[in-house]
Design an enzyme around this catalytic site. Structure first.
Site, short mmCIF file in Angstrom:
data_model
loop_
_atom_site.label_atom_id
_atom_site.label_comp_id
_atom_site.label_asym_id
_atom_site.label_seq_id
_atom_site.Cartn_x
_atom_site.Cartn_y
_atom_site.Cartn_z
N THR A 231 -17.97 -3.91 -6.09
CA THR A 231 -18.15 -4.21 -4.83
C THR A 231 -20.07 -4.48 -4.69
O THR A 231 -20.39 -4.92 -3.56
CB THR A 231 -18.32 -2.12 -4.61
OG1 THR A 231 -16.74 -2.21 -4.34
CG2 THR A 231 -18.07 -2.31 -2.25
N GLU B 182 -2.33 -10.72 -4.48
CA GLU B 182 -2.68 -10.71 -5.78
C GLU B 182 -2.68 -8.77 -5.87
O GLU B 182 -2.96 -8.16 -4.99
CB GLU B 182 -4.28 -11.35 -5.54
CG GLU B 182 -5.14 -10.97 -7.29
CD GLU B 182 -6.00 -11.72 -7.57
OE1 GLU B 182 -6.16 -12.36 -7.65
OE2 GLU B 182 -7.37 -10.79 -6.62
N LYS C 107 0.53 -0.80 -0.02
CA LYS C 107 0.02 -0.09 0.11
C LYS C 107 0.88 0.55 0.28
O LYS C 107 0.59 1.97 -1.17
CB LYS C 107 -0.95 0.13 1.35
CG LYS C 107 -2.16 -1.31 1.47
CD LYS C 107 -3.39 -0.11 2.20
CE LYS C 107 -2.94 -0.39 3.47
NZ LYS C 107 -3.89 -0.35 4.53
#
Lengths: 210, 210, 210, 210
Positions: free
Chosen positions: A155, A142, A21
């Site tokens: 989503t 992933e 991140k």
């Protein structure tokens, strides 16, 4: 595995998600700080919950001792882009790092080859080396790269799948596909504009030099 | 260098600080999650401000084109420990990673050989490889490892040095040294207790097994 | 209470801790942004764990239906200062807000009246109004204000108390008191310097105007 | 105003943005922690840059001494929802707080009355009391509530407007409107599904009780 063993098992995945991140957010920060366009809009990450890992292992017929190789998305990173074209720029960034701080295992282009459900995204499975207090380890992760519209749709599809436990009624599935079409249309409209912006900017540059 | 050039120059340092903070915080998180003692209490990091880089370059006689090798603490990480003994555990963690995600250039033990001012800390200078959107780069970074008392004292000494522009009046310098003694005494008292805790825990374990 | 009831019960406390942390951190940010000295060095906060709430309720003889009034530190904020004098500046800031976004219930000065154990801190119990998705609520919260040395000592005393389940052996208690003396000495040395810095700064100002 | 004056002027706005972000994020956290659906997907906030404030003041003919009343979006909060219906749930949450920790000045429903450009969002202008180290202050803030699709579109329209300095060429404006239609269509498809999810869930509940 007991709760403690799971915690121990998941540590390198949690570290990897935090590191990745930070690394992808840095790309955005650095490009913007020098006044360049960033193909990355925002980045999220998560470690799969134990219950979801067990469920997936069963579904795929993976033995519990093989989950670190058999399940590729225990560590998951999601990169959101404004335009479809940006996705491929991000893919190139990741390919450039292949053999450096990560290793690409394989790629799946669910954008040119979208799923029947309407799912679109670009997936890259990587090997990522991680240093833990208990020693070094290499894990699988992933990376999903998508536009905001793809993400929005995915989503909602995900929460519907979860609610219907994979058996989405046909008439709702039909609706989801229509929503996917609308999301796709939105991305297409945006791509066309993007092209025009670039053309307009080039025209402007040429004009200002003559 | 212009403002834009500086921004470009500092990008890999900013990324390195973010990555290293995440990495050392992860050690604490993972040890605590498996019920083990963490020698790391908290971690901070910063990139040296441009004005401070220029000032230090002048002081050290380093040419502006050599600052990436001549100034070792443009990227700085600070690791705080509860006990003096923990510092050496952290040093071992870092040595274990030497040749993996970082490379140790040299170490300076200002704990056993503290400075005249009273300054105590363990410094490790590392080479750290970083991937930027503009390509890969290896930078120097300084890791400072200290107890909370050492950090408390160092923070205050630093602000005094800054206020007096290095020329601290003698009677105040005297006072700072007394404060350093008090901080040192505090660390010593704590170390003694730590030893006793361990002894007490061992006694308890033995007793509970008979 | 069941797990779900506890979660529901603790929601306003969690919100309060988040809000109060932001509010006190803002004081530091704003003072520094205008070049003023901040008496606040850093701020932490936590909601008491359910097991600790139950334990404290038993110890104090508080019925479970009265814990929201009988236990005052379910929401806890800790403000760390560089100098003892800064503590009272922070206390004044909080008193200035009395009747605005918080209400002071009472104060306890464990600095001028430190505990036998050596514990020193300034405590303020406040009423804090909070808006939740389930409606408004007023909760009690405890604000602890201390120097870094007080905090360092208190953290270690707390972990020893926890390890010995309140029955710290006498010879270790003796050691802790010695550590408290060392921490106190450190704060005193620092206070003296602080005074001198101010004097020195005034002298400098006067000199630079003549 | 000088840079320092601007910094001083913007402090309460910065504090307000931090506090309001924490407050709206808390609604999501608390609803999810008790297993309820959260109408809030995510929350962002920003303080308008000085250059944008000056520009807007000129455009609106607001004197510099009146900007705190004349410009309503110096502090801006953006709340993103999954479904159009969620927007009105969030509006109700805010109305419930009117007179408590905030005061509603006026509302603008750009969803039922969308702008010519295609812009859709619900705006609420509030008065928000803030405590600063320099005393209490009441500021104006703008809360924008939108779906993810509305936000996606608005972000891109904003960057185009910025690039073309408000004078977007007609054929591109045409394209943006088509994109707005696609975003609107996406939201409509999603709303229909939402209704069916609720129906399906009710059927399931009834069935599981017989």
């Amino acid at each position: 595995m007991h709760a403690t063993e799971w915690r121990r098992f998941l540590i390198p995945y949690e570290n990897a998600v935090e590191e990745l991140k930070v690394k992808f957010k840095s790309i955005r920060t650095e490009l913007r700080s020098i006044g360049e366009y960033s193909p990355i809009e925002f980045v999220t990450g998560r470690v799969k919950r134990v219950s979801s890992i067990i469920e997936k292992a069963k579904k795929l017929g993976v033995d519990m001792e093989d989950i670190s190789t058999g399940i590729e998305d225990i560590a998951g990173i999601r990169i959101m882009c404004q335009f479809v074209e940006d996705i491929y720029t991000v893919v190139d960034y990741i390919r450039d790092r292949d053999g450096r701080d990560l290793e690409i295992v394989y790629e799946k282009d669910y954008i040119n080859n979208y799923k029947d459900s309407g799912y679109r995204s670009y997936h890259i499975i990587i090997k990522y080396p991680i240093q833990t207090a208990l020693g070094p380890k290499t894990i699988l992760a992933e990376i999903q790269i998508r536009t905001l519209a793809m993400n929005f749709w995915a989503t909602i599809e995900h929460s519907l799948k979860y609610k219907y436990k994979q058996n989405i009624p046909e008439h709702i599935e039909e609706r989801i596909k229509k929503a996917a079409d609308a999301a796709f249309k939105l991305d297409q409209e945006m791509s066309v504009i993007r092209h025009e912006i670039r053309l307009a900017q080039k025209m402007f540059e040429v004009r200002s030099k003559t």
